[in-house]
Design an enzyme around this catalytic site. Structure first.
Site, PDB file in Angstrom:
ATOM      1  N   ARG A 179      23.367  37.695  45.998  1.00 48.26           N
ATOM      2  CA  ARG A 179      24.046  36.386  45.885  1.00 48.26           C
ATOM      3  C   ARG A 179      23.179  35.499  46.958  1.00 48.26           C
ATOM      4  O   ARG A 179      23.470  36.624  48.522  1.00 48.26           O
ATOM      5  CB  ARG A 179      24.954  35.188  46.087  1.00 48.26           C
ATOM      6  N   LYS A 181      29.845  36.474  50.390  1.00 43.49           N
ATOM      7  CA  LYS A 181      30.458  37.096  51.077  1.00 43.49           C
ATOM      8  C   LYS A 181      31.798  37.488  52.216  1.00 43.49           C
ATOM      9  O   LYS A 181      31.206  37.146  53.641  1.00 43.49           O
ATOM     10  CB  LYS A 181      30.610  38.429  49.987  1.00 43.49           C
ATOM     11  N   TYR A 235      33.282  33.029  51.804  1.00 48.43           N
ATOM     12  CA  TYR A 235      34.454  34.185  50.598  1.00 48.43           C
ATOM     13  C   TYR A 235      35.456  34.958  52.283  1.00 48.43           C
ATOM     14  O   TYR A 235      34.593  35.435  53.022  1.00 48.43           O
ATOM     15  CB  TYR A 235      34.213  34.351  49.767  1.00 48.43           C
ATOM     16  N   HIS A 283      38.906  36.082  51.265  1.00 46.91           N
ATOM     17  CA  HIS A 283      40.007  37.364  50.685  1.00 46.91           C
ATOM     18  C   HIS A 283      40.738  37.933  51.495  1.00 46.91           C
ATOM     19  O   HIS A 283      41.422  38.593  51.361  1.00 46.91           O
ATOM     20  CB  HIS A 283      39.307  38.012  49.646  1.00 46.91           C
ATOM     21  N   GLU A 320      37.691  30.279  49.414  1.00 45.45           N
ATOM     22  CA  GLU A 320      39.721  30.003  48.687  1.00 45.45           C
ATOM     23  C   GLU A 320      40.283  29.182  48.278  1.00 45.45           C
ATOM     24  O   GLU A 320      41.178  29.485  47.460  1.00 45.45           O
ATOM     25  CB  GLU A 320      38.987  31.425  48.411  1.00 45.45           C
ATOM     26  N   ALA A 366      41.267  39.919  39.449  1.00 48.80           N
ATOM     27  CA  ALA A 366      42.097  39.552  40.629  1.00 48.80           C
ATOM     28  C   ALA A 366      42.059  40.554  41.258  1.00 48.80           C
ATOM     29  O   ALA A 366      42.714  40.536  42.488  1.00 48.80           O
ATOM     30  CB  ALA A 366      43.508  39.253  39.953  1.00 48.80           C
ATOM     31  N   ASP A 378      39.899  41.299  43.701  1.00 47.48           N
ATOM     32  CA  ASP A 378      40.019  40.227  45.248  1.00 47.48           C
ATOM     33  C   ASP A 378      41.146  39.624  46.027  1.00 47.48           C
ATOM     34  O   ASP A 378      41.051  39.980  47.222  1.00 47.48           O
ATOM     35  CB  ASP A 378      38.858  39.461  45.184  1.00 47.48           C
TER      36      ASP A 378
HETATM   37  N1  LIG Z   1      36.280  39.388  40.785  1.00 54.04           N
HETATM   38  C1  LIG Z   1      35.639  38.930  41.293  1.00 54.04           C
HETATM   39  O1  LIG Z   1      34.108  38.824  41.541  1.00 54.04           O
HETATM   40  C2  LIG Z   1      36.252  37.344  41.108  1.00 54.04           C
HETATM   41  C3  LIG Z   1      35.911  36.073  40.798  1.00 54.04           C
HETATM   42  C4  LIG Z   1      36.028  34.838  40.734  1.00 54.04           C
HETATM   43  C5  LIG Z   1      37.567  34.980  40.958  1.00 54.04           C
HETATM   44  N2  LIG Z   1      38.097  36.239  40.706  1.00 54.04           N
HETATM   45  C6  LIG Z   1      39.393  35.733  41.284  1.00 54.04           C
HETATM   46  O2  LIG Z   1      40.050  36.016  40.357  1.00 54.04           O
HETATM   47  C7  LIG Z   1      41.756  35.903  40.185  1.00 54.04           C
HETATM   48  C8  LIG Z   1      41.997  34.199  39.237  1.00 54.04           C
HETATM   49  O3  LIG Z   1      41.455  33.156  39.647  1.00 54.04           O
HETATM   50  P1  LIG Z   1      41.036  31.683  38.907  1.00 54.04           P
HETATM   51  O4  LIG Z   1      39.880  31.037  39.579  1.00 54.04           O
HETATM   52  O5  LIG Z   1      41.493  31.780  37.364  1.00 54.04           O
HETATM   53  O6  LIG Z   1      42.474  31.436  39.277  1.00 54.04           O
HETATM   54  P2  LIG Z   1      43.573  30.235  39.150  1.00 54.04           P
HETATM   55  O7  LIG Z   1      44.695  29.613  39.955  1.00 54.04           O
HETATM   56  O8  LIG Z   1      41.983  29.034  38.699  1.00 54.04           O
HETATM   57  O9  LIG Z   1      44.182  30.793  37.642  1.00 54.04           O
HETATM   58  C9  LIG Z   1      45.880  31.552  38.283  1.00 54.04           C
HETATM   59  C10 LIG Z   1      46.303  31.799  36.662  1.00 54.04           C
HETATM   60  O10 LIG Z   1      46.809  32.463  37.007  1.00 54.04           O
HETATM   61  C11 LIG Z   1      48.865  31.986  36.903  1.00 54.04           C
HETATM   62  N3  LIG Z   1      49.633  33.022  37.190  1.00 54.04           N
HETATM   63  C12 LIG Z   1      49.857  33.085  38.379  1.00 54.04           C
HETATM   64  N4  LIG Z   1      51.354  33.975  38.235  1.00 54.04           N
HETATM   65  C13 LIG Z   1      51.047  34.357  36.977  1.00 54.04           C
HETATM   66  C14 LIG Z   1      52.010  35.318  35.949  1.00 54.04           C
HETATM   67  N5  LIG Z   1      52.897  35.995  36.470  1.00 54.04           N
HETATM   68  N6  LIG Z   1      51.247  35.771  34.694  1.00 54.04           N
HETATM   69  C15 LIG Z   1      50.231  35.358  34.468  1.00 54.04           C
HETATM   70  N7  LIG Z   1      50.099  34.077  34.937  1.00 54.04           N
HETATM   71  C16 LIG Z   1      49.976  33.599  36.518  1.00 54.04           C
HETATM   72  C17 LIG Z   1      48.533  30.595  37.351  1.00 54.04           C
HETATM   73  O11 LIG Z   1      49.607  30.035  36.959  1.00 54.04           O
HETATM   74  C18 LIG Z   1      47.421  30.048  37.060  1.00 54.04           C
HETATM   75  O12 LIG Z   1      47.069  29.079  36.196  1.00 54.04           O
HETATM   76  C19 LIG Z   1      41.620  35.334  41.565  1.00 54.04           C
HETATM   77  O13 LIG Z   1      42.316  36.403  42.278  1.00 54.04           O
HETATM   78  C20 LIG Z   1      40.648  35.798  42.258  1.00 54.04           C
HETATM   79  O14 LIG Z   1      40.121  35.969  43.315  1.00 54.04           O
HETATM   80  C21 LIG Z   1      37.538  37.277  41.194  1.00 54.04           C
END
Ligand SMILES: NC(=O)c1ccc[n+]([C@@H]2O[C@H](COP(=O)([O-])OP(=O)(O)OC[C@H]3O[C@@H](n4cnc5c(N)ncnc54)[C@H](O)[C@@H]3O)[C@@H](O)[C@H]2O)c1
Length: 367
Positions: free
Chosen positions: A15, A75, A94, A96, A118, A268, A270
Site C-alpha cells: 500500500r 504502517k 498507523y 499500534h 487507529e 486482532a 495487531d
Molecule cells: N490484521 C489486520 O490486518 C487488521 C486489519 C484491520 C483491523 N485489525 C484489527 O482488528 C481488530 C478489530 O477491529 P474493528 O475495527 O472490528 O474494531 P471495532 O471496535 O469495530 O470492534 C471491536 C468489537 O470487539 C468487541 N469486543 C470487545 N471485547 C470483547 C470481548 N471480550 N468479546 C467479544 N467482543 C468484544 C467490541 O464490543 C466491538 O464491538 C482490531 O484489533 C484492529 O486493529 C487488524
C-alpha cells in the site's frame, strides 16, 4: 506544508499513504508533496501519475524523510526507519503502539509528533481511520479462512457452504465490530453456519437486525466460547479495546478442545491478538500450527490487496491530512476533537493513557 510519502518497507506491504487523487487534493491547496520513487508501484500507481498532479519524486527514503514536515504513510515505521525520523516531524500513519514496546520507545526518543490513524475517534466512539482497513481485513478473513480450511493447506478439508445434503462449516466470529460484521456477511454469503459474539448488547441487537438468517448473535462470555470452539471449523478473532492490548479470549489450554485442522484467523493480532497462542505472521509465511490448530495471524492483511486498500485508506485519511497540512497539527487537533485523540506521542511524551498503561510509562495529558 512540505509533505513526504515514503515507500513502505515492511514485509509484503504494497500500500501507499496517498493515491494520486489524494495527492492532487493537497497540491491544489498549495502544499508541496514529495513522493518517494516507486512508492505507488505496488498499488498500481506510477511515479508519473503523481508528477501529473503536481508532486515531486524523491529519490530515496532518506531524502523523503529529510525534506518533510509531515510524513503520510501506512504502517508503523520499522527499525530501519527509526533513525530517519526527525525531531518535531509530524507522522500520520498507523502505529499500534500498545502492541510493540520498542517502537514506542523509539518514537519517544525521536521527539516526533505521532498521530495514529487507529486512535482518531469520533464522538460516537467509532474509529474512522480503522474502519476501511477493518472492512478489508474482515472480508479477507473469510477468504483466507476458507482457503486454509482446505486439506492441502492444512485445514480440516471443509467447504464453508457445504453442499446440498452436507452441513455447512461452523464459523465463530469473536467481536462484532467492523471486522466481525464484514466477516459475518462474507461467511453468511458463502452459506456457512455463523455465530458472532460480542459483549455489547446494543451491537448484538443491531447485528441481529441486519445480518441474514444463517448468522446467530451470542453474548461473548467464557461459557459460550468454551462450548462453541469444540465444533468450530473457522474462528475469527475480531475484538478491540481501543488503544489497548486485545483481551485473551482463547487460551492455549482451550486449543486442546478444538478439532484437528480447525483454522483460527486472529485479525486482532495487531493489538496482540485475542488468542493466547497468536504471534504475528507475514504474507510470506502466514500460518503456523499449534496443537493441530492452524493459526493465521498476518498483522497487515489489507497489504495483500493493496490497490483496494490504498483507495479505501486515502478516502478516509484525506480529510484529516488536509486539516493537518492547512493548519498544522496543533491548530488542527485543537479544532477537531476526533483528530486530537489520534495524538499518541508528542515530542517525547506519551499523551494517550492506554499506551502509557501498556508499558508502565508516564502519561502526560494534553492541554
Ligand atoms: N490484521 C489486520 O490486518 C487488521 C486489519 C484491520 C483491523 N485489525 C484489527 O482488528 C481488530 C478489530 O477491529 P474493528 O475495527 O472490528 O474494531 P471495532 O471496535 O469495530 O470492534 C471491536 C468489537 O470487539 C468487541 N469486543 C470487545 N471485547 C470483547 C470481548 N471480550 N468479546 C467479544 N467482543 C468484544 C467490541 O464490543 C466491538 O464491538 C482490531 O484489533 C484492529 O486493529 C487488524
Amino acid at each position: 506544508m512540505i509533505i513526504g510519502v515514503p515507500k513502505e518497507i515492511k514485509n509484503n506491504e504494497n500500500r501507499v499513504g496517498l493515491t494520486p487523487a489524494g495527492a492532487l487534493a493537497l497540491t491544489s491547496r498549495g502544499h508541496e508533496l514529495h513522493i518517494q520513487k516507486g512508492a505507488g508501484i505496488g498499488s498500481g500507481f506510477l511515479d508519473n501519475d503523481y508528477v501529473e498532479v503536481g508532486c515531486k519524486i524523491s529519490p530515496t527514503i532518506e531524502s523523503t524523510y529529510d525534506i518533510a514536515e509531515m510524513i503520510i504513510k501506512v504502517k508503523e515505521p520499522i527499525e530501519k526507519e527509526y533513525g530517519l525520523i526527525k525531531k518535531d516531524q509530524l507522522l500520520f500513519t498507523y502505529f499500534h503502539f500498545a502492541s510493540y514496546e520498542p517502537l514506542t520507545k523509539a518514537m519517544l526518543k525521536s521527539g516526533a509528533v505521532c498521530l495514529s490513524y487507529e486512535t482518531v475517534q469520533l464522538t460516537d466512539g467509532s474509529l474512522p481511520l480503522l474502519v476501511p482497513m477493518s472492512e478489508v481485513a474482515g472480508r479477507m478473513s473469510i477468504q483466507e479462512g476458507a482457503k486454509y480450511l482446505e486439506k492441502p493447506m492444512g485445514g480440516k478439508g471443509v467447504l464453508l457452504g457445504g453442499v446440498p445434503g452436507v452441513e455447512p462449516a461452523n464459523v465463530i466470529i469473536i467481536g462484532g465490530g467492523i471486522v466481525g460484521t464484514q466477516a459475518a456477511k462474507m461467511a453468511a454469503g458463502l452459506g456457512a453456519n455463523v455465530t458472532i459474539l460480542d459483549i455489547n448488547l446494543d451491537r448484538l441487537r443491531y447485528l441481529s437486525e441486519i445480518l441474514p438468517a444463517n448468522v446467530n448473535t451470542l453474548y461473548s462470555d467464557q461459557h459460550n466460547i468454551n462450548r462453541l470452539i469444540k465444533s468450530a471449523d473457522l474462528i475469527v478473532g475480531a475484538v478491540l479495546i481501543p488503544g489497548a492490548k486485545a483481551p485473551k479470549i482463547i487460551s492455549k489450554e482451550m486449543l486442546k478442545q478444538m478439532e484437528p485442522g480447525t483454522v483460527v484467523v486472529d485479525v486482532a493480532v495487531d493489538q496482540g491478538g485475542c488468542i493466547e497462542t497468536c504471534k504475528p505472521t507475514t504474507h510470506e509465511n502466514p500460518t503456523y500450527v499449534i496443537d493441530d490448530v492452524l493459526h493465521y495471524c498476518v498483522a497487515n492483511m489489507p497489504g495483500a490487496v493493496p490497490r483496494t486498500s490504498t483507495f479505501a485508506l486515502t478516502n478516509a485519511t484525506l480529510k484529516y491530512a488536509i486539516q493537518l497540512a492547512d493548519k498544522g497539527w496543533e491548530q488542527a487537533c485543537g479544532d477537531d476533537p476526533a483528530l486530537r485523540l489520534g495524538l499518541n506521542i508528542v515530542k517525547g511524551k506519551v499523551v494517550y493513557e492506554a499506551i502509557a498503561d501498556a508499558f508502565d510509562l508516564d502519561y502526560e495529558p494534553l492541554h
